[in-house]
Design a protein around this motif. Structure first.
Motif, PDB file in Angstrom:
ATOM      1  N   GLN A   1       0.817  -1.228   0.000  1.00  0.00           N
ATOM      2  CA  GLN A   1       0.000   0.000   0.000  1.00  0.00           C
ATOM      3  C   GLN A   1       0.839   1.261   0.000  1.00  0.00           C
ATOM      4  N   TYR A   2       1.880   1.247   0.806  1.00  0.00           N
ATOM      5  CA  TYR A   2       2.610   2.512   0.978  1.00  0.00           C
ATOM      6  C   TYR A   2       3.377   2.934  -0.271  1.00  0.00           C
ATOM      7  N   HIS A   3       3.816   1.984  -1.080  1.00  0.00           N
ATOM      8  CA  HIS A   3       4.451   2.364  -2.346  1.00  0.00           C
ATOM      9  C   HIS A   3       3.408   2.914  -3.332  1.00  0.00           C
ATOM     10  N   MET A   4       2.220   2.311  -3.290  1.00  0.00           N
ATOM     11  CA  MET A   4       1.141   2.812  -4.164  1.00  0.00           C
ATOM     12  C   MET A   4       0.746   4.232  -3.754  1.00  0.00           C
ATOM     13  N   PHE A   5       0.674   4.446  -2.444  1.00  0.00           N
ATOM     14  CA  PHE A   5       0.293   5.784  -1.957  1.00  0.00           C
ATOM     15  C   PHE A   5       1.353   6.821  -2.333  1.00  0.00           C
ATOM     16  N   GLN A   6       2.588   6.401  -2.257  1.00  0.00           N
ATOM     17  CA  GLN A   6       3.657   7.347  -2.594  1.00  0.00           C
ATOM     18  C   GLN A   6       3.540   7.767  -4.066  1.00  0.00           C
ATOM     19  N   LEU A   7       3.224   6.801  -4.906  1.00  0.00           N
ATOM     20  CA  LEU A   7       3.033   7.117  -6.327  1.00  0.00           C
ATOM     21  C   LEU A   7       1.850   8.074  -6.489  1.00  0.00           C
ATOM     22  N   ALA A   8       0.757   7.795  -5.774  1.00  0.00           N
ATOM     23  CA  ALA A   8      -0.428   8.666  -5.865  1.00  0.00           C
ATOM     24  C   ALA A   8      -0.070  10.092  -5.433  1.00  0.00           C
ATOM     25  N   ARG A   9       0.682  10.216  -4.353  1.00  0.00           N
ATOM     26  CA  ARG A   9       1.030  11.565  -3.866  1.00  0.00           C
ATOM     27  C   ARG A   9       1.979  12.275  -4.832  1.00  0.00           C
ATOM     28  N   ARG A  10       2.851  11.503  -5.459  1.00  0.00           N
ATOM     29  CA  ARG A  10       3.748  12.125  -6.441  1.00  0.00           C
ATOM     30  C   ARG A  10       2.950  12.664  -7.630  1.00  0.00           C
ATOM     31  N   ILE A  11       2.025  11.845  -8.133  1.00  0.00           N
ATOM     32  CA  ILE A  11       1.226  12.287  -9.284  1.00  0.00           C
ATOM     33  C   ILE A  11       0.372  13.497  -8.878  1.00  0.00           C
ATOM     34  N   TYR A  12      -0.196  13.407  -7.680  1.00  0.00           N
ATOM     35  CA  TYR A  12      -1.049  14.506  -7.205  1.00  0.00           C
ATOM     36  C   TYR A  12      -0.243  15.803  -7.083  1.00  0.00           C
ATOM     37  N   GLY A  13       0.925  15.684  -6.446  1.00  0.00           N
ATOM     38  CA  GLY A  13       1.745  16.877  -6.207  1.00  0.00           C
ATOM     39  C   GLY A  13       2.270  17.492  -7.498  1.00  0.00           C
ATOM     40  N   ALA A  14       2.615  16.644  -8.456  1.00  0.00           N
ATOM     41  CA  ALA A  14       3.245  17.155  -9.683  1.00  0.00           C
ATOM     42  C   ALA A  14       2.255  17.495 -10.776  1.00  0.00           C
ATOM     43  N   ARG A  15       1.093  16.795 -10.794  1.00  0.00           N
ATOM     44  CA  ARG A  15       0.231  16.960 -11.976  1.00  0.00           C
ATOM     45  C   ARG A  15      -1.210  17.399 -11.676  1.00  0.00           C
ATOM     46  N   ILE A  16      -1.643  17.237 -10.421  1.00  0.00           N
ATOM     47  CA  ILE A  16      -3.068  17.506 -10.174  1.00  0.00           C
ATOM     48  C   ILE A  16      -3.299  18.784  -9.361  1.00  0.00           C
ATOM     49  N   ILE A  17      -2.588  18.942  -8.272  1.00  0.00           N
ATOM     50  CA  ILE A  17      -2.840  20.089  -7.395  1.00  0.00           C
ATOM     51  C   ILE A  17      -2.562  21.399  -8.152  1.00  0.00           C
ATOM     52  N   PRO A  18      -3.422  22.397  -7.977  1.00  0.00           N
ATOM     53  CA  PRO A  18      -3.180  23.661  -8.700  1.00  0.00           C
ATOM     54  C   PRO A  18      -1.851  24.281  -8.283  1.00  0.00           C
ATOM     55  N   ARG A  19      -1.177  24.882  -9.242  1.00  0.00           N
ATOM     56  CA  ARG A  19       0.098  25.555  -8.942  1.00  0.00           C
ATOM     57  C   ARG A  19      -0.148  26.735  -8.012  1.00  0.00           C
ATOM     58  N   ALA A  20       0.748  26.933  -7.047  1.00  0.00           N
ATOM     59  CA  ALA A  20       0.614  28.061  -6.116  1.00  0.00           C
ATOM     60  C   ALA A  20       1.149  29.326  -6.780  1.00  0.00           C
ATOM     61  N   GLU A  21       0.236  30.296  -6.980  1.00  0.00           N
ATOM     62  CA  GLU A  21       0.654  31.514  -7.692  1.00  0.00           C
ATOM     63  C   GLU A  21       1.687  32.301  -6.899  1.00  0.00           C
ATOM     64  N   HIS A  22       1.491  32.362  -5.559  1.00  0.00           N
ATOM     65  CA  HIS A  22       2.417  33.166  -4.746  1.00  0.00           C
ATOM     66  C   HIS A  22       3.826  32.568  -4.787  1.00  0.00           C
ATOM     67  N   LEU A  23       3.901  31.229  -4.926  1.00  0.00           N
ATOM     68  CA  LEU A  23       5.226  30.594  -4.997  1.00  0.00           C
ATOM     69  C   LEU A  23       5.915  30.965  -6.319  1.00  0.00           C
ATOM     70  N   ALA A  24       5.122  30.949  -7.392  1.00  0.00           N
ATOM     71  CA  ALA A  24       5.694  31.309  -8.697  1.00  0.00           C
ATOM     72  C   ALA A  24       6.218  32.746  -8.667  1.00  0.00           C
ATOM     73  N   GLU A  25       5.440  33.633  -7.995  1.00  0.00           N
ATOM     74  CA  GLU A  25       5.870  35.042  -7.899  1.00  0.00           C
ATOM     75  C   GLU A  25       7.173  35.155  -7.124  1.00  0.00           C
TER      76      GLU A  25
END
Ligand code: SF4
Ligand code: SF4
Ligand code: FES
Length: 272
Positions: free
Chosen positions: A197-221
Motif C-alpha cells: 500500500q505505501y508504495h502505491m500511496f507514494q506514487l499517488a502523492r507524487r502524481i497529485y503533487g506534480a500533476r493535479i494540485i493547482p500551482r501556487a501563484e504566490h510561490l511562482a511570484e
C-alpha cells in the motif's frame, strides 16, 4: 554452523543484542530515573526495564544496539514499526517503537523492514490517467476489503479507503487520505492481497503533487523575484555579517504566531 558463520548471521539481523556492557545512554537513563522495573518480552526473551521508557529506549536499556529499525526517534521516519501483544489478549497491537511507552508483560517484535513490491517507472512520462497506476500495480485489485491494513496502521490512516480510492481511479483522494503515511510497512505485513500500500500511496502523492494540485501563484511570484535578484543584496549583507550580528538578527526576528491567519505579514516588510 561455524562460529564465523554465526557471527556473520548475527550482524546481519535488524538488531544486535549486546551481552556485556549496556549503552552509555541507557546507563545514564537508569541512574536518572531509578524508576520501577517492569517485565517485557523482546523477541520472546524476558527483560526488566524501567517503566515510562519508550519501546525503543527499553530495548536499548535491555542491551540491544539498534542498527536498523531506528531513525528519527520522533515518529516521522517510519523505521521503527513494531507489533506487540499483551498476555491473554488475542489482539495484535501496532506501535512506533520510538513513541509507544512500555507496558508490563508486552510481547514485542520489531518489523524494521518488510519486503514489498515497488514498481519501477519513469515519473516524467507518467500522466494522471489511473490506468497507468493500474498497470504499475495490478495487484491493487487483489484487495479483498478485509480492513486489516487500517487496523495495522500506527498513523491512524484509513488505509483500505485509500486503496479503494485508488481502485476507483481517484488519485487525489488516495493522496489526501494517505498524506500522513510514514512508510512503516505494517499495513503491508498484514495484507491478505499482498499489496504494498505505501508504495502505491507514494506514487499517488507524487502524481497529485506534480500533476493535479493547482500551482501556487504566490510561490511562482516568489521564485520569479528570487531569480530577478530581489534578495541578492540582503543575502550579501548576511554573508558579510559577523557571527554576533547573525545571532542577534536571529534572536530578534519576528516569528509568525502559531495562530496566525492566512493573511499574516511581519511588521517589517523590507524582505517581502
Ligand atoms: S499506511 Fe501503511 S506504511 Fe503508511 S503509516 Fe500506515 S501502516 Fe505504515
Ligand atoms: S489488508 Fe490488503 S486486502 Fe485487506 S483491505 Fe487492506 S489492502 Fe485490502
Ligand atoms: S524512529 Fe522514526 S518513526 Fe520511530
Amino acid at each position: 554452523m561455524s562460529a564465523k558463520a554465526r557471527k556473520k548471521k548475527s550482524t546481519a539481523t535488524a538488531v544486535k543484542h549486546r551481552t556485556k556492557k549496556p549503552a552509555a545512554t541507557a546507563v545514564k537513563e537508569e541512574k536518572q530515573t531509578a524508576a520501577k522495573l517492569i517485565p517485557i518480552y523482546i523477541m520472546g526473551k524476558r527483560y526488566e526495564v524501567p517503566e515510562g521508557l519508550t519501546i525503543m529506549k527499553a530495548m536499548e536499556y535491555a542491551g540491544y544496539i539498534l542498527i536498523r529499525g531506528c531513525g528519527c526517534r520522533g515518529g516521522t521516519c517510519g523505521a521503527c514499526g513494531t507489533f506487540y501483544r499483551k498476555p491473554g489478549d488475542y489482539k495484535l497491537q501496532v506501535a512506533l517503537a520510538c513513541q509507544k511507552t512500555v507496558e508490563p508483560d508486552m510481547y514485542i517484535a520489531q518489523i524494521p523492514f518488510f519486503p514489498a513490491n515497488r514498481a519501477a517507472y519513469d515519473f516524467a512520462k507518467l500522466t494522471t490517467a489511473p490506468e497507468e497506476v493500474f498497470k504499475l500495480y495490478p495487484e491493487l485489485f487483489r484487495c479483498v476489503a478485509c480492513n486489516s491494513c487500517t487496523k495495522a496502521c500506527p498513523q491512524g490512516i484509513e488505509v483500505m479507503d485509500a486503496i479503494s480510492a485508488l481502485k476507483q481511479g481517484n488519485i487525489a483522494e488516495a493522496a489526501r487520505l494517505s498524506f500522513d503515511c510514514i512508510q512503516c510497512g505494517l499495513c503491508t505485513s498484514r495484507c491478505f492481497g499482498e499489496l504494498a500500500q505505501y508504495h502505491m500511496f507514494q506514487l499517488a502523492r507524487r502524481i497529485y503533487g506534480a500533476r493535479i494540485i493547482p500551482r501556487a501563484e504566490h510561490l511562482a511570484e516568489m521564485v520569479k523575484a528570487v531569480n530577478e535578484g530581489r534578495y541578492d543584496r540582503f543575502l550579501d549583507e548576511l554573508k558579510q555579517a559577523k557571527e554576533d550580528e547573525l545571532k542577534k538578527l536571529y534572536q530578534e526576528r519576528e516569528v509568525e504566531p502559531m495562530t496566525a491567519g492566512e493573511d499574516w505579514k511581519p511588521k517589517d516588510t523590507t524582505y517581502l
